[in-house]
Structure formats: structure tokens, C-alpha cells
Design a protein around this motif. Structure first.
Motif, PDB file in Angstrom:
ATOM      1  N   PRO A 100      14.614  -2.170  -4.668  1.00  0.00           N
ATOM      2  CA  PRO A 100      15.198  -1.904  -3.465  1.00  0.00           C
ATOM      3  C   PRO A 100      15.479  -0.133  -3.705  1.00  0.00           C
ATOM      4  N   GLN A 101      15.005   0.190  -4.937  1.00  0.00           N
ATOM      5  CA  GLN A 101      15.203   1.744  -5.054  1.00  0.00           C
ATOM      6  C   GLN A 101      13.626   2.288  -4.908  1.00  0.00           C
ATOM      7  N   LEU A 102      12.653   1.510  -5.087  1.00  0.00           N
ATOM      8  CA  LEU A 102      11.217   2.412  -4.665  1.00  0.00           C
ATOM      9  C   LEU A 102      10.806   2.015  -3.506  1.00  0.00           C
ATOM     10  N   ALA A 103      11.295   0.972  -2.718  1.00  0.00           N
ATOM     11  CA  ALA A 103      10.598   0.481  -1.270  1.00  0.00           C
ATOM     12  C   ALA A 103      10.605   1.552  -0.437  1.00  0.00           C
ATOM     13  N   PRO A 104      11.878   2.333  -0.314  1.00  0.00           N
ATOM     14  CA  PRO A 104      11.778   3.329   0.805  1.00  0.00           C
ATOM     15  C   PRO A 104      10.735   4.376   0.536  1.00  0.00           C
ATOM     16  N   LEU A 105      10.677   4.995  -0.733  1.00  0.00           N
ATOM     17  CA  LEU A 105       9.505   5.837  -1.017  1.00  0.00           C
ATOM     18  C   LEU A 105       8.268   5.332  -0.716  1.00  0.00           C
ATOM     19  N   LEU A 106       7.762   4.022  -1.144  1.00  0.00           N
ATOM     20  CA  LEU A 106       6.604   3.446  -0.656  1.00  0.00           C
ATOM     21  C   LEU A 106       6.140   3.353   0.384  1.00  0.00           C
ATOM     22  N   ARG A 107       7.162   2.970   1.390  1.00  0.00           N
ATOM     23  CA  ARG A 107       7.151   2.922   2.769  1.00  0.00           C
ATOM     24  C   ARG A 107       6.544   4.060   3.423  1.00  0.00           C
ATOM     25  N   LEU A 108       6.776   5.295   2.910  1.00  0.00           N
ATOM     26  CA  LEU A 108       6.445   6.359   3.562  1.00  0.00           C
ATOM     27  C   LEU A 108       4.924   6.654   3.405  1.00  0.00           C
ATOM     28  N   ILE A 109       4.306   6.202   2.360  1.00  0.00           N
ATOM     29  CA  ILE A 109       2.781   6.129   2.225  1.00  0.00           C
ATOM     30  C   ILE A 109       2.051   4.979   2.258  1.00  0.00           C
ATOM     31  N   ALA A 110       2.581   3.766   2.134  1.00  0.00           N
ATOM     32  CA  ALA A 110       1.807   2.586   2.094  1.00  0.00           C
ATOM     33  C   ALA A 110       2.528   1.385   2.961  1.00  0.00           C
ATOM     34  N   GLU A 111       1.653   0.410   3.319  1.00  0.00           N
ATOM     35  CA  GLU A 111       2.087  -0.695   3.762  1.00  0.00           C
ATOM     36  C   GLU A 111       2.692  -1.700   3.073  1.00  0.00           C
ATOM     37  N   GLU A 112       3.681  -2.227   3.263  1.00  0.00           N
ATOM     38  CA  GLU A 112       4.686  -2.974   2.261  1.00  0.00           C
ATOM     39  C   GLU A 112       4.047  -4.629   2.798  1.00  0.00           C
ATOM     40  N   ARG A 113       3.633  -5.397   1.740  1.00  0.00           N
ATOM     41  CA  ARG A 113       3.039  -6.504   1.762  1.00  0.00           C
ATOM     42  C   ARG A 113       4.161  -7.525   1.072  1.00  0.00           C
ATOM     43  N   PRO A 114       4.107  -8.834   1.091  1.00  0.00           N
ATOM     44  CA  PRO A 114       5.035  -9.778   0.485  1.00  0.00           C
ATOM     45  C   PRO A 114       5.030  -9.684  -0.991  1.00  0.00           C
ATOM     46  N   GLY A 115       5.865  -9.963  -1.622  1.00  0.00           N
ATOM     47  CA  GLY A 115       5.817 -10.168  -3.189  1.00  0.00           C
ATOM     48  C   GLY A 115       5.983  -8.716  -3.945  1.00  0.00           C
ATOM     49  N   GLY A 116       6.413  -7.591  -3.278  1.00  0.00           N
ATOM     50  CA  GLY A 116       6.518  -6.706  -4.032  1.00  0.00           C
ATOM     51  C   GLY A 116       5.329  -5.513  -3.927  1.00  0.00           C
ATOM     52  N   ARG A 117       4.379  -6.134  -3.137  1.00  0.00           N
ATOM     53  CA  ARG A 117       3.091  -5.121  -3.090  1.00  0.00           C
ATOM     54  C   ARG A 117       3.097  -4.260  -1.852  1.00  0.00           C
ATOM     55  N   PHE A 118       2.599  -2.978  -2.098  1.00  0.00           N
ATOM     56  CA  PHE A 118       2.439  -1.860  -1.177  1.00  0.00           C
ATOM     57  C   PHE A 118       0.884  -1.647  -1.381  1.00  0.00           C
ATOM     58  N   ASP A 119       0.351  -1.630  -0.121  1.00  0.00           N
ATOM     59  CA  ASP A 119      -1.306  -1.223  -0.023  1.00  0.00           C
ATOM     60  C   ASP A 119      -1.293   0.132   0.680  1.00  0.00           C
ATOM     61  N   LEU A 120      -2.087   1.094  -0.065  1.00  0.00           N
ATOM     62  CA  LEU A 120      -2.287   2.310   0.644  1.00  0.00           C
ATOM     63  C   LEU A 120      -3.641   2.568   0.989  1.00  0.00           C
ATOM     64  N   GLN A 121      -3.894   3.012   2.087  1.00  0.00           N
ATOM     65  CA  GLN A 121      -5.523   3.304   2.386  1.00  0.00           C
ATOM     66  C   GLN A 121      -5.454   4.741   3.007  1.00  0.00           C
ATOM     67  N   LEU A 122      -6.527   5.549   2.355  1.00  0.00           N
ATOM     68  CA  LEU A 122      -6.760   6.811   2.679  1.00  0.00           C
ATOM     69  C   LEU A 122      -8.177   6.779   3.298  1.00  0.00           C
ATOM     70  N   ASN A 123      -8.365   7.516   4.633  1.00  0.00           N
ATOM     71  CA  ASN A 123      -9.818   7.479   5.319  1.00  0.00           C
ATOM     72  C   ASN A 123      -9.676   8.735   5.720  1.00  0.00           C
TER      73      ASN A 123
END
Length: 123
Positions: A100-123
């Protein structure tokens, strides 16, 4: 601009044991470490310690990101060459206790997936 807005904190160290430019071709290797990594936007501090190993040669640069320690686990890799756009992919895994504390920050740069995973892709 995005990285500036994240208000990143911590110590960045670089080791470059081998580097050369010959006929416009870069070759060598380097290690970057981000110790006590954090963001002023995240209530969890530090997020961890991370290492990026970079290798250059044969008109290609590759990078591999690993977590050394910390509650936020990040792993990724990428490559850049004269013939292709730079591409980098990483996955962050957030433990349930701090999600709950980190999800808002990670959503700024990555796509949220199930299970607490965040995927970031830079192209």
C-alpha cells in the motif's frame, strides 16, 4: 523530467574497470550501484540497494539490473545498438506488507500486475 519528479535519494557509485573508444566503437564494462535507494515520494526508506552491470562491445551496449538487498526487489535487462532503439525491461516485486505504501509510486513508472508485481518497459 520523470526521474527528477521522483525525487530520488541514495548514493550512486560507478566502477569502470575497462573502457575504450576505438574508431567510434565503445567497448568496456562498468558497474553502477545505487545504495540506500529511495524516493521522497515513498514512505518506505530505504527501498534497497541495486546494481547495474553494463557491457559494451561489437556496436552493442547491454545492461543487467539486480537487487543486492532491500524490501523492493527489482530485476531487469536491456540493450542498445546503433541499429535499434534502446530497450529496457524490469520487474519490481513488492511484499504485501509494504504494497500500500509503494504502489502509488510504482504506478507512476510501471504497470501493475497481480501479486505485487510491477513491470517497467523503456523503449
Amino acid at each position: 523530467v520523470l526521474f527528477r519528479s521522483l525525487a530520488l535519494t541514495g548514493d550512486l557509485r560507478a566502477r569502470i574497470p575497462e573502457l575504450s573508444v576505438e574508431r567510434g566503437v565503445l567497448s568496456g564494462r562498468a558497474t553502477l550501484e545505487w545504495r540506500q535507494a529511495g524516493s521522497r515520494l515513498a514512505p518506505v526508506a530505504p527501498l534497497g540497494d541495486y546494481r547495474v552491470n553494463v557491457e559494451a562491445g561489437a556496436n552493442r551496449i547491454t545492461a543487467k539490473l539486480d537487487t543486492l538487498q532491500g524490501p523492493l526487489t527489482i530485476a531487469g535487462e536491456g540493450a542498445w545498438s546503433a541499429r535499434a532503439q534502446p530497450a529496457f525491461r524490469a520487474t519490481a516485486q513488492v511484499p504485501v506488507a509494504i504494497r500500500p505504501q509503494l504502489a502509488p509510486l510504482l504506478r507512476l513508472i510501471a504497470e501493475e500486475r497481480p501479486g505485487g508485481r510491477f513491470d517497467l518497459q523503456l523503449n
